[in-house]
Design an enzyme around this catalytic site. Structure first.
Site, PDB file in Angstrom:
ATOM      1  N   HIS A  68       2.791   5.374   6.754  1.00 31.78           N
ATOM      2  CA  HIS A  68       4.020   4.910   7.419  1.00 31.78           C
ATOM      3  C   HIS A  68       4.924   6.086   7.786  1.00 31.78           C
ATOM      4  O   HIS A  68       6.140   5.934   7.924  1.00 31.78           O
ATOM      5  CB  HIS A  68       4.817   3.923   6.523  1.00 31.78           C
ATOM      6  CG  HIS A  68       4.166   2.581   6.380  1.00 31.78           C
ATOM      7  ND1 HIS A  68       4.137   1.897   5.183  1.00 31.78           N
ATOM      8  CD2 HIS A  68       3.537   1.795   7.272  1.00 31.78           C
ATOM      9  CE1 HIS A  68       3.498   0.746   5.345  1.00 31.78           C
ATOM     10  NE2 HIS A  68       3.122   0.667   6.617  1.00 31.78           N
ATOM     11  N   ARG A 110      -2.855  -6.805   0.627  1.00 34.09           N
ATOM     12  CA  ARG A 110      -3.343  -5.669  -0.180  1.00 34.09           C
ATOM     13  C   ARG A 110      -2.696  -5.683  -1.562  1.00 34.09           C
ATOM     14  O   ARG A 110      -1.545  -6.092  -1.699  1.00 34.09           O
ATOM     15  CB  ARG A 110      -3.034  -4.343   0.514  1.00 34.09           C
ATOM     16  CG  ARG A 110      -3.767  -4.167   1.815  1.00 34.09           C
ATOM     17  CD  ARG A 110      -3.390  -2.860   2.485  1.00 34.09           C
ATOM     18  NE  ARG A 110      -3.119  -3.075   3.887  1.00 34.09           N
ATOM     19  CZ  ARG A 110      -2.282  -2.347   4.613  1.00 34.09           C
ATOM     20  NH1 ARG A 110      -1.615  -1.350   4.056  1.00 34.09           N
ATOM     21  NH2 ARG A 110      -2.104  -2.620   5.884  1.00 34.09           N
ATOM     22  N   GLU A 151       8.387   2.910  15.394  1.00 36.41           N
ATOM     23  CA  GLU A 151       7.287   3.885  15.351  1.00 36.41           C
ATOM     24  C   GLU A 151       6.792   4.209  16.759  1.00 36.41           C
ATOM     25  O   GLU A 151       6.405   5.341  17.039  1.00 36.41           O
ATOM     26  CB  GLU A 151       6.132   3.311  14.513  1.00 36.41           C
ATOM     27  CG  GLU A 151       6.483   3.218  13.033  1.00 36.41           C
ATOM     28  CD  GLU A 151       5.722   2.129  12.296  1.00 36.41           C
ATOM     29  OE1 GLU A 151       5.917   0.940  12.642  1.00 36.41           O
ATOM     30  OE2 GLU A 151       4.962   2.440  11.376  1.00 36.41           O
TER      31      GLU A 151
END
Ligand code: AMP
Length: 406
Positions: free
Chosen positions: A191, A251, A388
């Site tokens: 990230h 996850r 991002e």
């Protein structure tokens, strides 16, 4: 941002290629105004089963919602040239595609900054596939396909790991034999493009905080947290892979490695079984048995959903305290990404665990999602939307500008 008057007016394509989807954002580059602005965005999803294209302009107008099943030969690669042609056909005259910027999950121990793609670099990126076998092959395949179908188009790779290269060895080293650490079995962190965006935002908008010790909680479908000291990554919760740290949508987050040994020995699980279990069947989905989506869990009255949410919040809070400890204290907390930006109840539940650390929310500011959501006598807590894609577009423009200047 670097001045980029040497560029012509045009468009930049930012690509995030996964195993069954490709997300894209097209930015308009206005060199005269030194500006890059999002133009339209979309995704190709369900690739391999029944590919679909959806796209919207920046203003939210629908540009496409169509089946691409007839072009779907299985896999992202054969669809990419069609996608580029579709994107170019939507660009106005006088706005050529100048370059593509790719999100690449792993830059290994050596790639600390975004890079312009060439054949030598492709080999290096492909050599990192064993470090991120679920993501790196998709990222590199997309670059290869574009190199073959659009050899003249400059391409830039931006790494999720790169921002973390400033971490000390106390943050990056596992307690395993030194020769394994030297072979690359260490904590990398991910990230990074999100944390880099937040760090830049702090520098521009909150310079006092930018020089302090800040914990950033990037809570989305994938979640991690980062300790920013003086604007640089000092420690983070994801490590060798994107599995470590807090529980995520599907996850597991931190798990005693003894569990893996037990599952192999007693349940006869092999690598593929473990990969399926830990990446795709664990986390919020595994704990609740209901959904990986935080919204579904928050609106459910099933006790398993409530327990999964409680565990998530408690684990996030514990990681905030751990990262604060790594930096010798902290001066501010930032929430970002899907859950961090949009879920007031989760922010509230996380912060309730942190009163002893000097954190208290103003619940009204939190519910209204103000920029600062903390109470007056609390350490500052902010919500900052991450971007991002913009980070990748800026890096791509910077490298194009440097190339033109050389
Ligand atoms: P991201 O991976 O950053 O795009 O975040 C996606 C995740 O954010 C989704 O899976 C949802 O669980 C979560 N999310 C988005 N909006 C909300 C919301 N209003 N409340 C709770 N969770 C949300």
């Amino acid at each position: 941002m670097t001045a980029f008057q040497s560029l012509e007016k045009g468009a930049l394509l930012v690509l995030n290629s996964g195993s069954s989807s490709v997300k894209f954002t097209v930015f308009a580059v206005e060199p005269a105004q030194n500006k890059i602005a999002p133009f339209f965005a979309g995704q190709l999803c369900e690739i391999g089963t029944d590919a679909k294209l959806t796209a919207k302009t920046e203003a939210g107008e629908k540009m496409a919602e169509e089946s691409w099943a007839d072009r779907d030969k299985g896999g992202v690669a054969p669809l990419l040239p069609h996608l580029i042609s579709w994107i170019e056909s939507r660009l106005p005259e006088g706005m050529p595609l100048l370059a593509a910027g790719h999100r690449v999950v792993h830059g290994g121990s050596g790639l600390h900054h975004p890079v312009m793609i060439n054949e030598h670099l492709m080999k290096e990126l492909e050599s990192l596939i064993p470090l991120a076998p679920l993501h790196q092959p998709q990222n590199t395949a997309a670059i290869r396909v574009l190199s073959e179908s659009r050899s003249e188009l400059p391409q830039v790779a931006c790494f999720d790991t790169a921002f973390h290269h400033t971490q000390p060895s106390t943050s990056t080293t596992y307690a395993i034999p030194r020769e394994l650490t030297e072979a690359g079995i260490r904590r990398y962190g991910f990230h990074g493009l999100s944390y880099e965006y937040i760090s830049r935002h702090l520098r521009e908008e909150m310079p006092d905080l930018a020089e302090g010790r800040v914990v950033v909680a990037h809570l989305g479908n994938g979640s991690s947290l980062c300790a920013l000291k003086n604007g640089r990554s000092y420690d983070t919760t994801m490590g060798f892979s994107v599995l470590e740290g807090v529980p995520m949508g599907t996850r597991c987050g931190n798990l005693d490695p003894g569990v893996i040994i037990h599952l192999m020995r007693e349940y006869k699980m092999n690598v593929n079984d473990l990969e399926q279990l830990l990446y795709h069947k664990s986390g919020l989905l595994g704990m609740s048995g209901i959904s990986n989506d935080m919204r579904a869990l928050l609106s459910s009255d099933d006790p398993r959903a409530k327990e999964a949410v409680d565990i998530f919040c408690s684990r996030v809070a514990k990681e905030i305290a751990r990262l604060a400890c790594a930096m010798g204290g902290f001066d501010a907390l930032i929430f970002t990404a899907g859950i961090g930006e949009h879920s007031a109840p989760i922010r509230s539940m996380v912060c309730k665990h942190l009163k002893w650390l000097g954190i208290e929310l103003c619940e009204e500011s939190n519910a209204n999602r103000q920029s600062r959501i903390s109470a007056e006598n609390s350490l500052p807590v902010h919500v900052i939307p991450t971007n991002e894609e913009l980070m990748i577009a800026q890096h791509t423009v910077d490298l194009l500008t440097m190339r033109n200047a050389a």
